[in-house]
Scaffold this active site. Structure first.
Site, short mmCIF file in Angstrom:
data_model
loop_
_atom_site.label_atom_id
_atom_site.label_comp_id
_atom_site.label_asym_id
_atom_site.label_seq_id
_atom_site.Cartn_x
_atom_site.Cartn_y
_atom_site.Cartn_z
N ARG A 639 0.71 -1.14 0.02
CA ARG A 639 0.11 0.03 -0.04
C ARG A 639 0.87 1.32 -0.16
O ARG A 639 1.87 1.23 0.62
CB ARG A 639 -0.77 0.05 1.15
CG ARG A 639 -1.83 1.25 1.10
CD ARG A 639 -2.76 1.08 2.25
NE ARG A 639 -4.05 2.15 2.15
CZ ARG A 639 -5.21 1.86 2.57
NH1 ARG A 639 -5.57 0.86 3.18
NH2 ARG A 639 -6.11 3.14 2.49
N LYS A 659 -1.92 -1.51 -9.39
CA LYS A 659 -1.97 -0.54 -8.23
C LYS A 659 -3.15 0.27 -8.47
O LYS A 659 -3.71 0.86 -9.69
CB LYS A 659 -0.73 0.56 -8.66
CG LYS A 659 0.68 -0.05 -8.52
CD LYS A 659 1.55 1.13 -8.59
CE LYS A 659 1.68 2.29 -7.66
NZ LYS A 659 2.76 3.04 -7.76
N ASP A 755 11.18 10.85 -4.74
CA ASP A 755 10.82 9.88 -3.43
C ASP A 755 11.66 8.63 -3.28
O ASP A 755 11.18 7.61 -3.29
CB ASP A 755 9.26 9.56 -3.17
CG ASP A 755 8.94 9.03 -2.01
OD1 ASP A 755 9.47 9.49 -1.04
OD2 ASP A 755 7.87 8.54 -1.77
#
EC number: 2.7.11.1
Length: 959
Positions: A639, A659, A755
């Site tokens: 998740r 996803k 990220d």
């Protein structure tokens, strides 16, 4: 009863058709009629382009896209051409196409057809053009295509064709154009293809080719263009024979995993374009002179040393020299010396990231239309001002795109006159009488492999060539190209307007002239200079001619007696056929009927994706729902901020990761498809591949390849039984860096990840790392002119502990922000520590240990035995990446090269082999390979600093 009525209806219609033929002089052969009816049944036509295919006779009724000729031997009309270009058709190719025995042109380009290519197409022995580009065709190429002995153009690019190239295609002795680029074809190019002596253009770029680069291809005497970019050849050298291909105009072997030296190309006397960038080429640039025609020399992202040959300054047509990211040194020649550049000409010299330590004063003063880039060379160290600073400045990092044009030509006093542009009229610039207003015919075409980097110097001569007597045979002023744009490949899209000749009485073409122009382009009659390469028609914009009915001339030449005989025979044939249909129905009606469920996806079809989608499949909701057991908790494997991730099993055994966006993550359909388009263009072995998408029933889902060994975060976790060796940790670090380098330098447009963290570095079955979770929100910003800015100012969604500290001061993101995040990951790989834990900061802890001379005290003890030199250099690199000042951090290319050097210090016997997935005791979705002194090893050589895959798809092509 309803079915019975249908059969009776068919009989009545057939009878009526046959009787109506008594008044006709022309009739289509029944086999051709039947074949086209089968073709129609297999197609879906959402825009009703084929609505006239419901009429009785294809040739007599002038069915859209159907062109016929008479056959005196049987008195029938036969289908000669099937032109269904860019009609938004879906469905599949019917095997019955193979019954159209007189077919010479089969054109289904730029539709959305799926399924496999029918082997029955091999029966079309008269076929000269097989044009299936720009669809979603799958499966292997049928061996039967080798029977098309008259074929001149084989064009099946921009599909999803897989499997190996059939050797039978070597039988196509008349073939001139072999266009199979942008598919998923595997294996080696068959050496037998060297017998294709008439092939001019061999385009196989952006496939999955492996094996050796066949030297036999040099035996193709007519070869003009050889383009194999994006292949993964087995570390082979460029055959020396490629330097002796007599008529070679373009050689493009970008990102092909090639090694060794650059061959001598001085015998390629007409070479215009050379691209052998992003390989592992070594040695010096050959001193032998290139062809005087050369426009482009791309040698960047290699391991070249030595100097730039001085004779490069004697190349009169050179537009682009790119040698960045090598180890070149010595004196830089003044490339524009003894050359007068015209106003429309431009010269780009990209010398970044080499070892140049000095430049001449002449080089410091280039003409206004010459761009010199020196950033990243020793000569730029500590330069703060002056002309050298301009050449070394950060602005030289801009992505330099070839010129794109959208011109507005001045019409002077014509603006005071009426020319209804809204009705598809325009002024004809250069006409014999000023302000001549006429209706043009628009032709959207694309040069598939041009041999130049800047079209502007070629534009006028190209228009003159198209207008010349050998081509359209019209006045030069009747042609205008006011828009052109470069696309990935590189390929050149242009919009060409063709105006009627000046006349006081008429400002439009008649229908015959419209037909002539359409036929001219559709049958590839255009004959231009070799440097322009092959072309294709994307679409024909009829504009003011939308109401013109284009009649295809058909002269049957049949006598009345022959016609009557044919009609009587046809009536008898159809009556027999009708009787058989009745018998079949009566028998069938006695069987037990089976009810069939209505397919929900037919009621709610997948929305049409953007025109330039590539290599991704649109899945319907039912497929993904079934693959994930209705998105059960047992199928959930993760998740993130986007939503939940599920493991799915698709038909055929394909395992995927799905996803599924949560409500707060849903985008508009346009934004969603834009992201898919971007992701579909990214191809690198260290990036997770997007396989497909779903945008149905209010859901948005992305389908990725499944990573059975979980993430780097899993592998570093103390929950796992077996630790990672230093060699394997270095391999993971190196692969991750290569993936990020690709995003920064080869993605179009470039991408800042934002990220980077261990949970976004996934591990495949062989423990190869693949960077995940990069998307549209992370694009490097472009200004209004399409030029890259050096930062992004979006809101950061990064993870605390990995975010560049400079961001909190400047609110700007750069490539150096990703460098910082990757540096934190390196520290985790070395120490096993989390970036922030219980008040401890990994950067501070490591720096304090290193300052105290106790670096080894923070190294992860589970690593086992390791080389202190390797660990020390790896740690020093990680610390450099984590500097607070972005200027003190290395560029990603430097990181990759240093990691390669460190990995090279690992003894061969300690390097991890590519092993299958090893299940962890902690989780069924993660595992890892471990280097053991008793294991059998092979050297890890799957990656190089330069294995970058360029994007492949058109940004305007209708898809």
């Amino acid at each position: 009863m309803k079915e019975m009525m249908g059969v009776v209806g068919i009989i009545l219609v057939v009878s009526s058709c046959c009787l109506s033929l008594l008044d006709a002089q022309e009739i289509t052969h029944p086999t051709d009629v039947s074949a086209l009816q089968y073709v129609h049944r297999k197609l879906k036509d959402p825009l009703n382009h084929l609505q006239d295919w419901k009429k009785t006779d294809p040739c007599a009724s002038n069915w859209t896209g159907v062109i016929c000729i008479p056959d005196p031997s049987d008195g029938f009309l036969h289908v000669k051409e099937l032109r269904l270009l860019n009609m938004n058709l879906t469905g599949q190719l019917a095997p019955e196409l193979g019954l159209l025995s007189n077919l010479t042109i089969l054109n289904f380009m730029w539709n959305d057809l799926t399924g496999q290519i029918p082997p029955e197409l091999g029966n079309l022995t008269h076929l000269i053009f097989l044009l299936l580009s720009g669809n979603q065709l799958t499966g292997s190429l049928p061996q039967e295509l080798g029977s098309l002995s008259n074929l001149l153009i084989l064009q099946i690019d921009y599909n999803e064709i897989s499997g190996k190239l059939p050797t039978s295609l070597a039988n196509l002795k008349k073939l001139k154009h072999f266009h199979m680029n942008n598919n998923s074809i595997t294996g080696q190019i068959p050496p037998e293809y060297s017998t294709l002596t008439n092939v001019l253009h061999f385009l196989m770029d952006n496939n999955k080719l492996t094996g050796n680069l066949p030297p036999e291809l040099a035996q193709m005497p007519s070869l003009r263009i050889l383009q194999l970019d994006g292949s993964n050849f087995d570390g082979t050298e460029i055959p020396s024979s490629y330097g002796s291909i007599p008529n070679l105009v373009k050689l493009s072997l970008r990102n092909c995993n090639l090694e060794g030296p650059i061959p001598d190309l001085s015998k390629s006397l007409v070479l215009y374009y050379l691209d052998i960038s992003s390989n592992k080429l070594t040695g010096e640039i050959p001193k032998n002179k290139f062809s005087a025609n050369i426009t482009t020399i791309n040698l960047y992202n290699n391991l070249l040393s030595g100097s730039i040959p001085s004779n490069f300054s004697g190349l009169p047509r050179l537009q682009r020299l790119q040698v960045q990211n090598n180890n070149l040194s010595g004196e830089i020649p003044v490339i524009w010396e003894n050359r007068i550049l015209k106003a429309e000409e431009k010269l780009i010299l990209d010398l970044r990231n080499n070892m140049f330590s000095n430049v001449s004063s002449v080089l410091l003063n280039p003409p206004s239309n010459v761009t010199v880039k020196l950033y990243g060379n020793p000569v730029c160290a500590n330069v703060n001002a002056g002309k050298l600073a301009d050449l070394c400045g950060i602005s030289t990092l801009e992505v330099e795109s070839p010129a794109t044009s959208s011109e507005t030509i001045s019409t002077g006093d014509c603006k005071r006159q009426s020319c209804p542009v809204s009705e598809n009229y325009d002024y004809v610039i250069g006409s014999p009488v000023a302000c001549f207003c006429a209706a043009p015919l628009g032709i959207d075409l694309r040069l598939r492999s041009p041999s130049f980097s800047d079209f502007r110097p070629y534009k006028v001569s190209y228009m003159l060539d198209v207008a010349s007597p050998k081509n359209l045979g019209i006045n030069p002023y009747q042609i205008s190209i006011d828009t052109f744009a470069w696309q990935s490949g590189p390929r050149l899209f242009m919009n060409m307007k063709i105006f009627p000749e000046y006349s006081e009485l008429n400002s439009k073409f008649n229908s015959t002239e419209v037909q002539r122009i359409v036929d001219f382009f559709a049958t590839f009659t255009l004959n231009t200079d070799d440097s322009l390469g092959p072309y294709e028609i994307i679409s024909i914009n009829t504009g003011a001619y939308k109401d013109v009915t284009i009649i295809f001339p058909k002269k049957s030449g049949m006598s009345i007696g022959v016609s009557v005989g044919i009609i009587i025979g046809a009536i008898a044939f159809f009556l027999v056929l009708s009787s058989l249909a009745l018998v079949f129905f009566i028998k069938r009606s006695k069987r037990k009927r089976k009810t069939r469920e209505v397919d929900m996806e037919q009621e709610h079809p997948l929305p049409k994706p953007p025109m330039n989608m590539e290599s991704v499949k649109g899945y319907n909701f039912t497929e993904l729902d079934s693959a994930t057991s209705s998105f059960s908790d047992l199928s959930q494997i993760g998740r993130g901020g986007y939503g939940k991730v599920y493991k799915g099993h698709l038909p055929g055994g394909l395992v995927v990761a799905v996803k599924r966006a949560e409500q707060g993550s849903l985008q508009g359909q346009k934004e969603f498809f834009t992201e898919i388009e971007l992701l579909s263009r990214l191809h690198h072995r260290n990036l997770v591949s997007l396989l497909g998408y779903c945008d149905q029933k209010g859901e948005q889902m992305l389908v990725y390849e499944y990573m059975p060994n979980g993430s780097l975060q899993d592998a570093l976790s103390a929950r796992f039984r077996q630790p990672l060796s230093l060699a394997l940790r270095l391999r993971i670090a190196l692969g991750s860096a290569r993936g990020i380098l690709y995003l920064h330098t080869e993605a179009d447009p470039p991408i800042i990840h934002r990220d980077i963290k261990p949970s976004n570095i996934l591990l495949d079955s062989k423990m190869n790392p693949k960077v995940a979770d990069f998307g549209i929100s992370k694009l490097i910003a472009l200004d209004g002119g399409g030029v890259q800015r050096d930062h992004v100012t979006t809101i950061v969604k990064g993870t605390p502990g990995y975010v560049d500290p400079e961001y909190y001061l400047s609110h700007r993101l750069t490539e150096k922000s990703d460098v910082y995040s990757l540096g934190i990951v390196f520290l985790e790989i070395l120490t096993g520590m989390r970036p922030i834990s219980h008040g401890r900061n990994i950067v501070r802890e490591v720096n304090e240990a290193c300052d105290a001379g106790m670096m080894m005290s923070v190294i992860d003890r589970s690593m086992g035995q390791y080389s202190e030199e390797c660990v020390k250099r790896f740690m020093e690199l990680a610390i450099r990446c984590c500097q607070d000042n972005p200027e003190a951090r290395p560029w990603m290319l430097e990181i990759v090269r240093e990691l390669e050097n460190i990995y090279g210090l690992i003894p061969k016997e300690e390097k991890p082999y590519s092993s299958p997935s090893v299940q962890s005791s902690a989780s069924g979705m993660s595992g890892f390979a471990v280097a053991s002194p008793r294991s059998s090893y092979t050297t890890f050589s799957e990656f190089t600093a330069n294995q970058l895959v360029s994007g492949v798809i058109p940004s305007i092509a209708p898809r």
